[in-house]
Enzyme design. Structure first.
Site, mmCIF file in Angstrom:
data_model
loop_
_atom_site.group_PDB
_atom_site.id
_atom_site.type_symbol
_atom_site.label_atom_id
_atom_site.label_comp_id
_atom_site.label_asym_id
_atom_site.label_seq_id
_atom_site.Cartn_x
_atom_site.Cartn_y
_atom_site.Cartn_z
ATOM 1 N N HIS A 177 40.421 29.226 46.679
ATOM 2 C CA HIS A 177 41.340 30.118 47.404
ATOM 3 C C HIS A 177 42.798 29.970 46.962
ATOM 4 C CE1 HIS A 177 41.547 32.474 51.480
ATOM 5 N NE2 HIS A 177 41.794 33.229 50.407
ATOM 6 N N CYS A 230 44.855 29.279 55.297
ATOM 7 C CA CYS A 230 44.108 28.683 54.189
ATOM 8 C C CYS A 230 44.908 28.440 52.906
ATOM 9 C CB CYS A 230 42.892 29.543 53.880
ATOM 10 S SG CYS A 230 41.722 29.662 55.239
#
Length: 470
Positions: free
Chosen positions: A112, A62
């Site tokens: 993120h 990610c």
């Protein structure tokens, strides 16, 4: 810059709506030939788009992939090669570049890249230049999902299934900004796990027992068992794969409905001709292929992502692009399409010339796993690797030497590893030389992952994972 774009740019620079999902593998689309998944809106979009058939995630996990989208840099340049660390700016971000060109910039959804806690408020000076902000660092609780709204430090809740409400807010942003060029990033959390949380009507679309598995999903005894905390770890692996696929596909179909809404909204706002619409993902999902789960692997199911770019100002019919596009290439490609020069800090390449039909034979892009952590830490079989992907071949080495070599035309499910095949020695030598050139270009010495952890001063637990705060 494509020639036919100049006249349009003299009138107005195009808008950009950049939509990306979390963990959507390239093959999980109707237009890509998946016999199971139902994606009618994406299939229509593909017929109108530049379809980069060999799009890859530079580091298929990610935060590293997202940092490369935002900076146009490789992970060892921006330093985000693990999850849950802060992206320190080393050059302008993509939002900074568009801001300087007079665009409004907005970000909605999962971020993120902040590393200060997955539910922490992210102040304006840590948003990498995005002006409008409705985001949270990270959550995969899709039906009770939180976010912060611009400067309000009080946390809010998305209504229902978060991708639905995020899409509604994205449509409102598009409508309210149609008088000025804008860039909107919309980041959905699905189809990342938990898999069984899509709206019920989409779950009912899939009977797990009837799903077709890819040929590279092995017999049950050949699977690598997932971590014990995994919600389906005790099921038979093949049965588990079908069960998870059903939930995964339900998320995909829910997001397909969202992309249909976005396309309608852009048309209704009168912006279709002047809007670049992109759909992609940060990385893929193994979903049982090669007996593996989730990401951090060099196989196509993990490393390859969908990449559709629709821009009616360049032509309304779809076109396949075979030359690979890598995550660091996204920023310079979008800037180029909008007539904005990339800053010197960008390492990726614009792929506009390939969109114009000038493909580069045997162009290779670099893929990497700098440090194994989380679900696939070293104790669970994870390892550092570097590789190159062309339109036809995948070549990968780990710290011990050559590991994988696939002819993806002849072997699309990557079941015949050519490493050690005497007839493939010249091919292996050629790709090893190509990989070494790519490593030199990106100043990558291919060290042990912990060497880079120490270099960047990250603190990790016994599994090599950066612990995160809620």
């Amino acid at each position: 810059m494509l020639p036919q774009a100049f006249a349009a740019l003299e009138k107005r620079r195009p808008n950009v709506v950049f939509v990306f999902a979390d963990q959507w593998r390239a093959s999980a689309m109707g237009y890509a030939g998946d016999p199971n998944v139902k994606t009618p809106n994406f299939d229509r979009l593909a017929a109108e788009s530049f379809n980069f058939k060999n799009a890859v995630s530079v580091c298929p996990v990610c935060s590293p992939a997202r940092a490369s989208m935002i900076t146009g840099q490789y992970p060892l340049k921006h330093g985000v090669f693990v999850n849950d660390v802060y992206l320190e700016q080393d050059g302008p971000s993509i939002a900074d570049c568009f801001n300087l060109a007079g665009y409004n910039t907005g970000y909605i959804g999962k971020w993120h890249l902040d590393g200060h806690g997955r539910s922490a408020f992210i102040p304006k000076d840590r948003r990498q230049g995005f002006q409008f902000w409705q985001a949270l660092e990270c959550s995969h609780n899709y039906n009770a999902s939180e976010y912060y709204d611009n400067e309000d430090p009080e946390i809010k809740m998305w209504k229902g299934y978060d991708a639905y409400d995020q899409t509604t807010h994205a449509i409102e942003y598009i409508q309210s900004n149609r008088g000025n060029p804008f860039v909107l990033f919309l980041s959905w959390g699905p189809p990342h796990a938990p898999y069984m949380t899509a709206p019920e009507k989409f779950q009912k679309m899939y009977d797990w027992a009837k799903l077709e598995l890819l040929p590279n999903v092995p017999e049950s005894d050949k699977f690598i068992r997932p971590a014990g905390s995994d919600e389906y770890a005790r099921m038979d692996p093949v049965e588990r794969t079908r069960w998870i696929m059903a939930g995964y596909y339900a998320h995909c179909s829910a997001l397909d409905a969202c992309v249909g809404r976005l396309q309608t909204a852009i048309r209704d706002a009168g912006l279709e001709e002047d809007t670049i619409f992109v759909f992609t993902s940060d990385h893929g999902d193994m979903l049982g292929s090669h007996g593996l789960w989730k990401k951090q692997w060099p196989y196509d199911e993990s490393a390859c992502v969908p990449f559709l770019l629709k821009y009616p100002g360049f032509g309304k019919s779809g076109r396949a692009v075979k030359t690979p596009i890598n995550t660091p290439d996204i920023m310079p490609t979008l800037l180029d399409l909008c007539g904005i020069q990339s800053p010197s800090s960008v390492q990726g390449k614009s792929r506009v010339r390939e969109m114009n039909g000038r493909e580069i034979p045997e162009e290779a892009v670099l893929i990497a796993n700098v440090h194994s952590f989380g679900q696939w830490n070293a104790a669970r079989g994870g390892k550092e690797w570097r590789g190159v992907r062309t339109a036809r071949y995948t070549y990968v080495r780990d710290l011990r030497g050559p590991w994988l070599l696939f002819d993806n035309d002849k072997d699309p499910y990557q079941m015949n590893n050519l490493i050690g095949n005497p007839e493939s020695v010249p091919l292996q030598k050629r790709f090893e030389e190509l990989l070494q050139r790519k490593l030199a270009e990106t100043d990558d010495r291919f060290l042990c992952g912990m060497d880079y952890i120490d270099q960047w001063g990250y603190v990790v637990d016994e599994s090599g994972t950066v612990p995160y705060l809620r």
